[in-house]
Design an enzyme around this catalytic site. Sequence first.
Site, PDB file in Angstrom:
ATOM      1  N   ARG A 266       0.868  -1.189   0.000  1.00 38.97           N
ATOM      2  CA  ARG A 266       0.000   0.000   0.000  1.00 38.97           C
ATOM      3  C   ARG A 266       0.901   1.234   0.000  1.00 38.97           C
ATOM      4  NH1 ARG A 266       0.275   1.861   5.243  1.00 38.97           N
ATOM      5  NH2 ARG A 266       0.271   0.279   6.901  1.00 38.97           N
ATOM      6  N   HIS A 270      -2.158   3.434   6.422  1.00 40.84           N
ATOM      7  CA  HIS A 270      -3.095   2.351   6.709  1.00 40.84           C
ATOM      8  C   HIS A 270      -4.535   2.851   6.576  1.00 40.84           C
ATOM      9  CE1 HIS A 270      -4.840  -1.150   8.615  1.00 40.84           C
ATOM     10  NE2 HIS A 270      -5.426  -0.375   9.505  1.00 40.84           N
ATOM     11  N   TYR A 280       7.401   4.355  10.026  1.00 42.23           N
ATOM     12  CA  TYR A 280       7.800   2.946  10.048  1.00 42.23           C
ATOM     13  C   TYR A 280       8.236   2.427   8.682  1.00 42.23           C
ATOM     14  CZ  TYR A 280       2.843   2.499   8.678  1.00 42.23           C
ATOM     15  OH  TYR A 280       1.629   2.651   8.066  1.00 42.23           O
TER      16      TYR A 280
END
Length: 367
Positions: A266, A270, A280
């Site tokens: 992706r 999120h 991250y």
Amino acid sequence: MSEKIFDPKGVLKDVENKFEMFQILNENGEIVNEEYDPKLSDEDLVELMSRMVYTRILDQRSISLNRQGRLGFYAPTAGQEASQIASHYALEKDDWILPGYRDVPQIVWHGLPLWKAFLFSRGHFIGNQIPEGLNIVPPQIIIGAQYIQTAGVALGIKKRGGKNVAVTYTGDGGSSQGDFYEGINFAGAFKVPAIFFIQNNQYAISTPREIQTAAKTLAQKGIAAGIPCVQVDGMDPLAVYVATKDARERAVAGEGPTLIETVCYRYGPHTMSGDDPTRYRTPDIDNEWAKKDPLVRFRKYLEGKGLWSEEKETEVIEKAKSDIKEAIKKADEAPKQKVTDLISIMHEELPSNLKEQYEIYKAKELK
């Protein structure tokens, strides 16, 4: 010394080594697995690309609308178009889709009006009122719960002698949920016509795939349930299409369920609810996956066949923008949601406590 026969680590390694990622179209848009080329017609190839481009624009516009406060909950889909749209393209209209919250594109292409998808994002009950005859359920927010539901729907199909399948999707994080294991175990035990997708986009929110499970592949988790499983290049629309088509054909033939891991990425956060992927993920990782973009890959393939052009892509983009503008306008025209609306549609006959609450809120709304 007697021959060593107790070797559980060796058995695990043997199993893991059998899982090789299935690919047909490489990053350069070249067929590398001619034997499994589905030989789709020119019309199908163009339609599949058109849907993927349309879905990318839908994602971009949905993110903008979310930032403007005109949408509610939204989970970006860019990078997963091959996994989502090519898998759906291999299905039939009477198949059931039980989506996760990132899988709105599949149910839109299955027939859910776009304006209703926008109302779903806003939490409006009309967004969850599925048109008659459309075999979908509203996107599941509880991670992995759709696996349990899919096993049940597929059992119902089997009992009725249907020739359709139930299909569901979750992410790599979802494959660590208890509902995931219960769903595939039930489906395997009853040999139901289901297809379970794990869209391995590398991160369960912010948790990297490699530290949330010790499994070398997520596909191999299907072995524990005694069902066929395969790992697919989720950025390759042809490979995803073939794997899905094969799983569907076996399911309607009475051979039971299949678990498909689509290895993808992706590109966005999120969800738009505060996640920051830069905390991250590194630019190097993002750049590496950008080279595998399913739209770029498929565009190169179609251009090589003389089936795609900048003009055609612009046409699809403008169509998507126009449809989205019209859909959001219609969503804006929906009646304002009231508490009494929600109470009145919960039961065929309201219990006494809700009758009391209904009158209380009705009085407030009349002020």
